[in-house]
Write a protein that holds these residues in place. Structure first.
Motif, PDB file in Angstrom:
ATOM      1  N   VAL A  12       0.853  -1.192   0.000  1.00  0.00           N
ATOM      2  CA  VAL A  12       0.000   0.000   0.000  1.00  0.00           C
ATOM      3  C   VAL A  12       0.883   1.233   0.000  1.00  0.00           C
ATOM      4  O   VAL A  12       2.007   1.218   0.531  1.00  0.00           O
ATOM      5  CB  VAL A  12      -0.942  -0.017   1.222  1.00  0.00           C
ATOM      6  N   GLN A  13       0.396   2.299  -0.607  1.00  0.00           N
ATOM      7  CA  GLN A  13       1.153   3.547  -0.648  1.00  0.00           C
ATOM      8  C   GLN A  13       1.046   4.279   0.690  1.00  0.00           C
ATOM      9  O   GLN A  13       0.061   4.108   1.422  1.00  0.00           O
ATOM     10  CB  GLN A  13       0.627   4.445  -1.759  1.00  0.00           C
ATOM     11  N   PRO A  14       2.028   5.098   1.002  1.00  0.00           N
ATOM     12  CA  PRO A  14       1.938   5.921   2.217  1.00  0.00           C
ATOM     13  C   PRO A  14       0.647   6.725   2.230  1.00  0.00           C
ATOM     14  O   PRO A  14       0.240   7.282   1.209  1.00  0.00           O
ATOM     15  CB  PRO A  14       3.166   6.827   2.117  1.00  0.00           C
ATOM     16  N   GLU A  81      -7.885  -2.466  11.549  1.00  0.00           N
ATOM     17  CA  GLU A  81      -8.062  -1.448  10.520  1.00  0.00           C
ATOM     18  C   GLU A  81      -6.894  -0.479  10.625  1.00  0.00           C
ATOM     19  O   GLU A  81      -6.683   0.139  11.676  1.00  0.00           O
ATOM     20  CB  GLU A  81      -9.371  -0.695  10.737  1.00  0.00           C
ATOM     21  N   MET A  82      -6.152  -0.350   9.538  1.00  0.00           N
ATOM     22  CA  MET A  82      -4.968   0.507   9.537  1.00  0.00           C
ATOM     23  C   MET A  82      -5.165   1.623   8.520  1.00  0.00           C
ATOM     24  O   MET A  82      -5.477   1.357   7.354  1.00  0.00           O
ATOM     25  CB  MET A  82      -3.719  -0.295   9.179  1.00  0.00           C
ATOM     26  N   SER A  83      -4.995   2.854   8.943  1.00  0.00           N
ATOM     27  CA  SER A  83      -5.125   3.995   8.042  1.00  0.00           C
ATOM     28  C   SER A  83      -3.941   4.934   8.226  1.00  0.00           C
ATOM     29  O   SER A  83      -3.164   4.781   9.170  1.00  0.00           O
ATOM     30  CB  SER A  83      -6.442   4.729   8.307  1.00  0.00           C
ATOM     31  N   SER A  84      -3.835   5.886   7.331  1.00  0.00           N
ATOM     32  CA  SER A  84      -2.702   6.833   7.344  1.00  0.00           C
ATOM     33  C   SER A  84      -1.384   6.084   7.497  1.00  0.00           C
ATOM     34  O   SER A  84      -0.523   6.451   8.302  1.00  0.00           O
ATOM     35  CB  SER A  84      -2.877   7.848   8.477  1.00  0.00           C
ATOM     36  N   LEU A  85      -1.235   5.039   6.719  1.00  0.00           N
ATOM     37  CA  LEU A  85      -0.066   4.168   6.854  1.00  0.00           C
ATOM     38  C   LEU A  85       1.212   4.898   6.479  1.00  0.00           C
ATOM     39  O   LEU A  85       1.233   5.745   5.569  1.00  0.00           O
ATOM     40  CB  LEU A  85      -0.248   2.919   6.016  1.00  0.00           C
ATOM     41  N   LYS A  86       2.265   4.553   7.204  1.00  0.00           N
ATOM     42  CA  LYS A  86       3.577   5.141   7.004  1.00  0.00           C
ATOM     43  C   LYS A  86       4.574   4.045   6.651  1.00  0.00           C
ATOM     44  O   LYS A  86       4.344   2.861   6.926  1.00  0.00           O
ATOM     45  CB  LYS A  86       4.039   5.826   8.292  1.00  0.00           C
ATOM     46  N   ALA A  87       5.696   4.458   6.087  1.00  0.00           N
ATOM     47  CA  ALA A  87       6.726   3.493   5.727  1.00  0.00           C
ATOM     48  C   ALA A  87       7.174   2.684   6.940  1.00  0.00           C
ATOM     49  O   ALA A  87       7.459   1.487   6.837  1.00  0.00           O
ATOM     50  CB  ALA A  87       7.913   4.210   5.100  1.00  0.00           C
ATOM     51  N   VAL A 115       2.886  -6.648   5.550  1.00  0.00           N
ATOM     52  CA  VAL A 115       2.367  -5.329   5.188  1.00  0.00           C
ATOM     53  C   VAL A 115       3.548  -4.480   4.745  1.00  0.00           C
ATOM     54  O   VAL A 115       4.511  -4.312   5.507  1.00  0.00           O
ATOM     55  CB  VAL A 115       1.636  -4.656   6.362  1.00  0.00           C
ATOM     56  N   THR A 116       3.490  -3.978   3.525  1.00  0.00           N
ATOM     57  CA  THR A 116       4.552  -3.141   2.989  1.00  0.00           C
ATOM     58  C   THR A 116       3.960  -1.801   2.584  1.00  0.00           C
ATOM     59  O   THR A 116       3.018  -1.749   1.790  1.00  0.00           O
ATOM     60  CB  THR A 116       5.216  -3.798   1.778  1.00  0.00           C
ATOM     61  N   VAL A 117       4.509  -0.739   3.166  1.00  0.00           N
ATOM     62  CA  VAL A 117       4.052   0.617   2.850  1.00  0.00           C
ATOM     63  C   VAL A 117       5.151   1.300   2.057  1.00  0.00           C
ATOM     64  O   VAL A 117       6.228   1.589   2.588  1.00  0.00           O
ATOM     65  CB  VAL A 117       3.722   1.409   4.123  1.00  0.00           C
ATOM     66  N   SER A 118       4.874   1.528   0.788  1.00  0.00           N
ATOM     67  CA  SER A 118       5.901   2.076  -0.096  1.00  0.00           C
ATOM     68  C   SER A 118       5.246   2.708  -1.313  1.00  0.00           C
ATOM     69  O   SER A 118       4.201   2.260  -1.782  1.00  0.00           O
ATOM     70  CB  SER A 118       6.859   0.972  -0.529  1.00  0.00           C
TER      71      SER A 118
END
Length: 119
Positions: A12-14, A81-87, A115-118
């Motif tokens: 998922v994107q930041p 539930e995860m939101s405003s995800l960061k790297a 989970v990869t935030v990039s």
């Protein structure tokens, strides 16, 4: 045999959102606390969020206001539930539960979901 199986991880994107699920299956009588942990490469596993059988919750400071833990006792399922995800949220996320089954009282872990935030 009791199993915890996570799902919902991915890339998922930041700033984006994801919803993780964890289903407990087997000859389960009841489930006490359910938790989500995470482990990033080169780091120790850390507690992200926890929820009691009555719905009381607590969170790591790093995720407060961004993550929400919930559960469906009828389905033996816990969600994150995860939101405003960061790297820095990038990690393998593990489900954990204390439960009573035909095998007695024990602590169980899922196999983890990445989970990869990039961008």
């Amino acid at each position: 045999q009791v199993q915890l199986v996570e799902s919902g991880g991915g890339l998922v994107q930041p700033g984006g959102s994801l919803r993780l699920s964890c289903v407990a299956s087997g000859s389960i009588y009841s489930i006490n606390d359910m938790r989500w942990y995470r482990q990033a490469p080169g780091k120790q596993r850390e507690l992200v969020a926890a929820i009691s059988s009555r719905g009381s919750t607590n969170y790591a400071d790093s995720v407060k206001g961004r993550f929400t833990i919930s559960r469906d006792n009828a389905k033996n399922t816990v969600y994150l539930e995860m939101s405003s995800l960061k790297a820095e949220d990038t990690a393998v996320y593990y489900c954990n539960a204390d439960l009573y089954s035909t095998l007695g009282f024990a602590d169980y872990w899922g196999q983890g979901t990445q989970v990869t935030v990039s961008s």
